[in-house]
Scaffold this motif. Structure first.
Motif, PDB file in Angstrom:
ATOM      1  N   ASP A  72      35.191  40.460  50.180  1.00  0.00           N
ATOM      2  CA  ASP A  72      34.008  41.175  49.708  1.00  0.00           C
ATOM      3  C   ASP A  72      34.144  41.562  48.245  1.00  0.00           C
ATOM      4  O   ASP A  72      33.184  41.595  47.502  1.00  0.00           O
ATOM      5  N   ASP A  73      35.384  41.847  47.828  1.00  0.00           N
ATOM      6  CA  ASP A  73      35.599  42.226  46.434  1.00  0.00           C
ATOM      7  C   ASP A  73      35.309  41.081  45.486  1.00  0.00           C
ATOM      8  O   ASP A  73      35.053  41.296  44.320  1.00  0.00           O
ATOM      9  N   ASP A  74      35.418  39.855  45.982  1.00  0.00           N
ATOM     10  CA  ASP A  74      35.231  38.694  45.118  1.00  0.00           C
ATOM     11  C   ASP A  74      33.798  38.177  45.140  1.00  0.00           C
ATOM     12  O   ASP A  74      33.504  37.127  44.590  1.00  0.00           O
ATOM     13  N   THR A  75      32.906  38.864  45.779  1.00  0.00           N
ATOM     14  CA  THR A  75      31.532  38.396  45.888  1.00  0.00           C
ATOM     15  C   THR A  75      30.611  39.268  45.033  1.00  0.00           C
ATOM     16  O   THR A  75      30.336  40.412  45.396  1.00  0.00           O
ATOM     17  N   PRO A  76      30.171  38.754  43.876  1.00  0.00           N
ATOM     18  CA  PRO A  76      29.240  39.535  43.053  1.00  0.00           C
ATOM     19  C   PRO A  76      27.919  39.730  43.785  1.00  0.00           C
ATOM     20  O   PRO A  76      27.533  38.937  44.636  1.00  0.00           O
ATOM     21  N   LEU A  77      27.222  40.806  43.433  1.00  0.00           N
ATOM     22  CA  LEU A  77      25.943  41.088  44.073  1.00  0.00           C
ATOM     23  C   LEU A  77      24.850  40.171  43.575  1.00  0.00           C
ATOM     24  O   LEU A  77      23.938  39.816  44.310  1.00  0.00           O
ATOM     25  N   ARG A 502      36.798  41.433  39.085  1.00  0.00           N
ATOM     26  CA  ARG A 502      36.389  41.600  40.486  1.00  0.00           C
ATOM     27  C   ARG A 502      35.111  42.415  40.615  1.00  0.00           C
ATOM     28  O   ARG A 502      34.778  42.902  41.692  1.00  0.00           O
ATOM     29  N   SER A 503      34.392  42.539  39.507  1.00  0.00           N
ATOM     30  CA  SER A 503      33.178  43.354  39.516  1.00  0.00           C
ATOM     31  C   SER A 503      32.145  42.807  40.497  1.00  0.00           C
ATOM     32  O   SER A 503      32.035  41.592  40.713  1.00  0.00           O
ATOM     33  N   LYS A 504      31.368  43.733  41.100  1.00  0.00           N
ATOM     34  CA  LYS A 504      30.299  43.327  42.006  1.00  0.00           C
ATOM     35  C   LYS A 504      29.102  42.756  41.243  1.00  0.00           C
ATOM     36  O   LYS A 504      28.237  42.106  41.841  1.00  0.00           O
ATOM     37  N   ARG A 509      31.324  40.190  35.786  1.00  0.00           N
ATOM     38  CA  ARG A 509      32.393  39.277  36.198  1.00  0.00           C
ATOM     39  C   ARG A 509      32.438  38.058  35.265  1.00  0.00           C
ATOM     40  O   ARG A 509      33.520  37.620  34.864  1.00  0.00           O
TER      41      ARG A 509
END
Length: 847
Positions: A72-77, A502-504, A509
């Protein structure tokens, strides 16, 4: 921006002084930029070698199925936005590891967590000067520096970026400054202080020299005094109070504008191109353009389809306005025969080459006298040198590599194309061709003297002060000081962008990933380029092909950025140069992607130099160590080049010279053995030069004989020329024949010695003298071999660009003092004039 005033051609639109200023790159590959727009606009020396680029596929890329999935940390919004066009890119292997400096290698005072040290720059300014630099005649460095932009021009951001294309340097030999670096006129008081009873000069050579060149004093004491006075007149701006806020660059400015090329000189009436086998009579406007191409028919340009197509299209446009006088319709390029024009141009070149040295000097003096007033300006009352004051003549755009516009016609620039920048109270210069300036302004917040727009790429061209001027020097020093300032922030900045990896938020990112590449791979920043620009590349908004080892998170991010995108979609679609530089400026005031590049290049260079243990090394070994470090930085910055076409020929000449040195040592050894055979048993004299056999020696001696005879003939001709100038009867040809016979007799003697281990010794040389000569030649042979290695290893790397733009010159100056290496061995006169402020650092200075 055209004009009908005073010239023959009516295809007259602005053409730049720096024809290849934004020309793209050899073999169609680029520089490795983050973005791309500025890739085509600066540092065009930095072209990489031809490298394999995978073919671009237009297939839809499916979403990848990986064994491991992103957490989840690697998945940008945010998701990927609209598609954009791309361009080819290049590989730059081996750069990633070069920028990271292990903390263990740093001095304790400079390691992270230690107290911030006082600025070395302030220390350098506070120390007394050790030696005053002299300003010498400087060649124009082949440089497309990004620093050559107006510093405070009030233009939109996009416009400002385009300014970066411009350079005050040009590869053309015609842009070399003519006069020496500006100094105030010699003080006439020196003459008044001379004793009244000074004896009249004697009528001999020395006295004559004094009359002509030593107007202000006779005798060593006064010459020394004059020299010291002149040195004191040099403006040492780096020691002046730098209290300006940076907006106002000058108070008063006077200059003479630019010098335009002469009008077209028509061909003789019997020299005509042919079309379909028949001579064609062209009007002057069309003949001039045909001549541009004719001069290149035996060059690589004329073998290029794009070059030929663009030339012919533009020429047809000129022919439409100025058709052949005999009614010939020129419609097919293949039927055109420019050979008669080419042959004429070659014959004119031969005539110029055949001129005597006196005639050449006379022509050069006339040219220098005509251009003299353009070479300097008055800046705040000081005389300073002007850079590229010559307007480039019309011609065909050469371009670099696969530039889509190569072969296009560069129009003639006229006065009404040019805007001048000059002081309010300064007299407006009169152009050296008919016409009036487009505009005259008085903006003291910018540093350029003149500007215009060229017609090929619509880029802005500028005339700046020369590289050694105070304004350019101040800009250089501020640039390197800004890079040194980054030392105090780089650890924090790296920690920040590492966290954002690792930013959302997708934009954050992508920005962090781009910063990683800028930092670790020394990439530049830039935006997408148009279809009419050369194939240059970047990192975000453009495809970048390379194979490097990266951190695991970087790999994951790139994988995410690629999902749901086609091959021609932008990888970094949420980042622009403006947004990146805004973020960098928030991290450190004045920080840009280029500051990172300059910091990493200089810091890496300093570290590589410090790693070398050069105690007891020879001069050439020191030079090789320096050049090796320079090469590694050049590879880091991707300052690569195609192997010069003459490299193999140059290396073969060096190999022959290397063997020639061994031949000379062999003859000395054999001479020593002829004096006393006991020396044959001495180990250091037993080298038999096994790589030079009798066949090679025979051929080499024939070459030596031919050179000696040619030298004798030239000397004989010069002697007779001198006698003719003095109205003395010339020497008889028999004297020359006697000299040639003596040479031939000497080489007959050498031929008899082939295969023997003893030789005759000319003159009254002793064994000690011969042994001394052998030792010197042995050292020269070792040194020359190192030079050969250095030359061959550097064949694919452009060392000059990093020296000019990215390596703090104080690193080199300090290193030279530490290791007792003459600065002239590493910095040309041009660089010494460009960086006088750097020459006075001490051995303790570090970047």
């Amino acid at each position: 921006m055209s004009s009908d005033s005073g010239d023959l051609s009516d295809y007259d639109n602005p053409a730049g002084t720096n024809g290849a200023g934004i020309n793209g790159h050899v073999n169609g590959f680029g520089n490795g930029k983050v973005g791309s727009r500025s890739a085509a606009m600066s540092e065009d020396e930095e072209m990489p070698l031809s490298q394999t680029v995978p073919p671009r596929r237009n297939l839809k890329r499916k979403k990848s199925n990986y064994v491991e999935s992103s957490s989840d940390d690697d998945t940008p919004l945010a998701s990927s936005p609209a598609k954009q066009s791309t361009s080819t890119a290049i590989a730059m292997p081996g750069a990633a590891a070069a920028t990271t400096v292990p903390s263990s290698l740093l001095p304790k005072s400079k390691r992270p967590g230690t107290k911030k040290e006082e600025s070395d720059y302030e220390e350098a300014l506070s120390k007394p000067a050790k030696k005053k630099p002299t300003r010498k005649k400087a060649k124009r460095e082949e440089d497309s520096s990004e620093d050559d932009e107006p510093i405070a021009a009030s233009k939109p951001v996009a416009r400002k970026r385009k300014v970066k294309a411009e350079s005050d340097a040009d590869s053309s030999d015609e842009d070399k400054p003519i006069v020496k670096a500006a100094k105030k006129p010699p003080v006439k008081k020196v003459k008044k202080e001379e004793p009244n009873d000074s004896p009249a000069p004697k009528a001999n050579g020395k006295a004559k020299a004094k009359e002509e060149g030593e107007d202000e004093g006779k005798g060593k004491g006064k010459k020394k005094k004059k020299k010291e006075e002149e040195q004191e007149e040099v403006y040492r701006w780096w020691e002046a109070d730098a209290g300006s806020d940076g907006s106002v660059k000058w108070q008063t400015l006077e200059h003479n504008g630019v010098i335009f090329p002469p009008p077209y000189d028509p061909l003789p009436s019997d020299v005509k191109m042919k079309y379909d086998g028949k001579a064609v009579t062209l009007p002057l406007e069309s003949e001039e353009v045909a001549g541009f191409y004719a001069a290149l028919i035996e060059s690589d340009h004329a073998q290029d389809a794009t070059f030929n197509k663009n030339f012919f299209n533009d020429w047809k446009g000129v022919l439409k306005k100025h058709p052949p006088l005999d009614g010939t319709k020129i419609t097919t390029f293949e039927k055109c025969d420019f050979r008669p024009m080419f042959d004429y141009f070659e014959s004119e070149k031969a005539k110029k080459k055949a001129l005597t040295s006196a005639e050449k000097k006379e022509l050069k003096k006339a040219k220098d006298d005509m251009e003299l007033k353009y070479t300097t300006c008055l800046l705040d009352g000081r005389k300073e040198k002007v850079g590229n004051f010559r307007v480039e003549p019309p011609g065909l755009f050469r371009g670099r590599g696969e530039h889509p516009k190569k072969g296009s016609l560069k129009y003639r620039v006229r006065p009404d194309d040019i805007i001048l920048n000059i002081g309010k109270d300064a007299p407006i210069p009169v152009p050296n061709m008919p016409g009036k300036w487009k505009a005259v302004q008085h903006d003291n917040t910018v540093t350029w003297l003149a500007t215009w727009t060229e017609n090929i790429n619509q880029s802005h061209k500028y005339v700046f002060l020369a590289a050694g001027s105070s304004l350019k020097g101040q800009s250089d020093m501020m640039k390197f000081e800004k890079a040194r300032e980054l030392k105090n922030h780089v650890d924090r900045i790296r920690a920040n962008y590492s966290g954002d990896l690792r930013s959302k938020v997708m934009a954050e990112r992508q920005r962090a990933t781009a910063m990683y590449f800028i930092d670790k791979l020394a990439l530049r920043a830039g935006n997408e380029k148009g279809e009419d620009e050369a194939d240059t590349v970047g990192c975000y908004s453009i495809r970048y092909y390379n194979r490097v080892t990266v951190d695991a998170q970087i790999f994951k991010n790139i994988r995410i950025f690629k999902e749901n995108k086609n091959d021609d979609d932008s990888l970094f679609d949420r980042v622009t140069t403006a947004s990146l530089n805004k973020h960098l400026n928030a991290e450190m005031k004045g920080l840009t992607a280029k500051v990172f590049r300059t910091y990493n290049a200089s810091a890496t260079f300093q570290r590589l130099l410090d790693e070398n243990d050069l105690e007891g090394a020879t001069l050439q070994e020191k030079l090789n160590a320096y050049n090796k470090a320079n090469r590694l930085v050049a590879i880091l910055c991707n300052h690569q080049r195609s192997v010069p076409k003459t490299h193999d020929q140059s290396m073969e000449k060096m190999r022959q010279k290397y063997k020639g040195l061994k031949y000379d040592r062999m003859k000395l050894r054999h001479g020593l053995f002829g004096m006393d055979s006991k020396y044959k048993k001495v180990e250091k004299y037993q080298d038999d030069e096994s790589d030079i056999d009798d066949d090679w020696i025979a051929e080499y001696e024939e070459q030596l004989k031919a050179r000696e005879i040619e030298k004798a003939e030239k000397k004989f001709a010069k002697e007779n020329e001198k006698l003719a100038e003095d109205d003395i009867k010339p020497q008889a040809d028999s004297i020359l024949q006697d000299r040639i016979k003596n040479i031939e007799d000497e080489f007959k003697r050498l031929a008899k010695e082939r295969g023997k281990t003893t030789a005759a010794v000319k003159g009254n040389k002793t064994a000690e003298k011969l042994m001394e000569g052998i030792d010197k030649l042995t050292d020269r042979i070792k040194s020359f071999k190192l030079q050969m290695v250095d030359r061959d290893e550097g064949k694919e790397v452009a060392l000059g660009t990093s020296k000019i733009n990215y390596l703090d010159p104080r690193i080199t100056a300090s290193w030279c003092k530490i290791h007792e290496v003459p600065i002239e061995k590493l910095f040309s006169k041009t660089l010494q004039v460009k960086f006088p402020w750097a020459m006075e650092v001490d051995t303790e200075w570090k970047f």
